[in-house]
Design a protein around this motif. Sequence first.
Motif, PDB file in Angstrom:
ATOM      1  N   UNK A  37       0.816  -1.229   0.000  1.00 50.84           N
ATOM      2  CA  UNK A  37       0.000   0.000   0.000  1.00 50.84           C
ATOM      3  C   UNK A  37       0.850   1.281   0.000  1.00 50.84           C
ATOM      4  N   UNK A  38       1.923   1.296  -0.759  1.00 49.74           N
ATOM      5  CA  UNK A  38       2.758   2.499  -0.832  1.00 49.74           C
ATOM      6  C   UNK A  38       3.324   2.610  -2.235  1.00 49.74           C
ATOM      7  N   UNK A  39       3.705   3.821  -2.618  1.00 50.14           N
ATOM      8  CA  UNK A  39       4.331   4.037  -3.918  1.00 50.14           C
ATOM      9  C   UNK A  39       5.797   3.629  -3.846  1.00 50.14           C
ATOM     10  N   UNK A  40       6.301   3.100  -4.933  1.00 52.10           N
ATOM     11  CA  UNK A  40       7.675   2.620  -4.942  1.00 52.10           C
ATOM     12  C   UNK A  40       8.188   2.597  -6.375  1.00 52.10           C
ATOM     13  N   UNK A  41       9.490   2.501  -6.511  1.00 53.82           N
ATOM     14  CA  UNK A  41      10.111   2.363  -7.821  1.00 53.82           C
ATOM     15  C   UNK A  41      10.710   0.972  -7.947  1.00 53.82           C
ATOM     16  N   UNK A  42      10.799   0.484  -9.170  1.00 52.75           N
ATOM     17  CA  UNK A  42      11.350  -0.844  -9.427  1.00 52.75           C
ATOM     18  C   UNK A  42      12.795  -0.930  -8.959  1.00 52.75           C
ATOM     19  N   UNK A  43      13.589   0.108  -9.233  1.00 52.69           N
ATOM     20  CA  UNK A  43      15.000   0.089  -8.856  1.00 52.69           C
ATOM     21  C   UNK A  43      15.173  -0.004  -7.338  1.00 52.69           C
ATOM     22  N   UNK A  44      14.323   0.702  -6.588  1.00 56.36           N
ATOM     23  CA  UNK A  44      14.489   0.722  -5.141  1.00 56.36           C
ATOM     24  C   UNK A  44      14.157  -0.632  -4.525  1.00 56.36           C
ATOM     25  N   UNK A  45      13.058  -1.262  -4.956  1.00 57.70           N
ATOM     26  CA  UNK A  45      12.696  -2.555  -4.364  1.00 57.70           C
ATOM     27  C   UNK A  45      13.702  -3.633  -4.768  1.00 57.70           C
ATOM     28  N   UNK A  46      14.268  -3.520  -5.974  1.00 54.35           N
ATOM     29  CA  UNK A  46      15.323  -4.462  -6.356  1.00 54.35           C
ATOM     30  C   UNK A  46      16.558  -4.269  -5.477  1.00 54.35           C
ATOM     31  N   UNK A  47      16.841  -3.027  -5.125  1.00 53.37           N
ATOM     32  CA  UNK A  47      17.968  -2.751  -4.229  1.00 53.37           C
ATOM     33  C   UNK A  47      17.735  -3.363  -2.859  1.00 53.37           C
ATOM     34  N   UNK A  48      16.494  -3.301  -2.373  1.00 56.81           N
ATOM     35  CA  UNK A  48      16.183  -3.901  -1.074  1.00 56.81           C
ATOM     36  C   UNK A  48      16.424  -5.410  -1.075  1.00 56.81           C
ATOM     37  N   UNK A  49      16.189  -6.059  -2.214  1.00 51.64           N
ATOM     38  CA  UNK A  49      16.427  -7.499  -2.299  1.00 51.64           C
ATOM     39  C   UNK A  49      17.925  -7.807  -2.329  1.00 51.64           C
ATOM     40  N   UNK A  50      18.693  -6.987  -3.056  1.00 49.27           N
ATOM     41  CA  UNK A  50      20.120  -7.265  -3.225  1.00 49.27           C
ATOM     42  C   UNK A  50      20.967  -6.833  -2.036  1.00 49.27           C
ATOM     43  N   UNK A  51      20.519  -5.818  -1.304  1.00 47.69           N
ATOM     44  CA  UNK A  51      21.355  -5.248  -0.257  1.00 47.69           C
ATOM     45  C   UNK A  51      21.737  -6.237   0.841  1.00 47.69           C
ATOM     46  N   UNK A  52      20.814  -7.068   1.368  1.00 40.80           N
ATOM     47  CA  UNK A  52      21.245  -8.032   2.389  1.00 40.80           C
ATOM     48  C   UNK A  52      22.330  -8.981   1.892  1.00 40.80           C
ATOM     49  N   UNK A  53      22.247  -9.394   0.623  1.00 44.39           N
ATOM     50  CA  UNK A  53      23.256 -10.292   0.069  1.00 44.39           C
ATOM     51  C   UNK A  53      24.619  -9.592  -0.013  1.00 44.39           C
TER      52      UNK A  53
END
Length: 222
Positions: A37-53
């Motif tokens: 339920x929030x606005x987001x960009x594709x690049x940012x959510x992909x960064x959230x997936x990659x950052x922990x790794x």
Amino acid sequence: MFTSILNSADLGAGEFAACTAASVLIGLAIAFSYMFRSSYSKNFVCTLVMLPVIVQALIMLVNGNVGTGVAVLGAFSLIRFRSVPGTSREIGALFLAMAAGIATGMGQIWFAAVFTGAVCVIMIVLTAVNFGGSHPGASVLKITVPEDLDYNGVFDDIFEKYTSKSVLMSSRTTNMGSLYELKYNIIMKNTDDIKSMTDELRCRNGNLTIVCSALQSSQEEL
């Protein structure tokens, strides 16, 4: 339960694969929680997936080496000055992803999973209940009036009829000073009455421009 799977200084392929898989799953959980339920960009959510790794790999490389740790700290400092300011929500999600990566990099997979799950649940609940958000009927109303119209109180009866709250936020001249643009923050009693209210306002402002838009939450930068 909350014990590291890395019991020796030598990192095995199986241990690395387990930590990486946990980092990816935790990153996906964080990304889906942020997207709720929030606005987001594709690049940012992909960064959230990659950052922990990425953070997990860096922690594994440091592994008690002071020199490597200082080098990693310097690299992160340089990245900070090459990035644009983000909203407080984005910064919070990035810190969560980094914390999860640090935990998985130290082999604390269960701790990372429980910690991330708890924070994601809190994030989703706060978003679902609209904690700190604006009223559903809150809107921004911009009314253009001629310069010879005394706008003080001229729309009060209309606002009293259709809104539960109306506040004049600003007034400015436009069109070389021949017009005024009035900006109101209003809360509609019934959002279906916007057209009726606009029609009555047009009769008062000489059929000049009227704009009614949703109230946008101010984005705080960190």
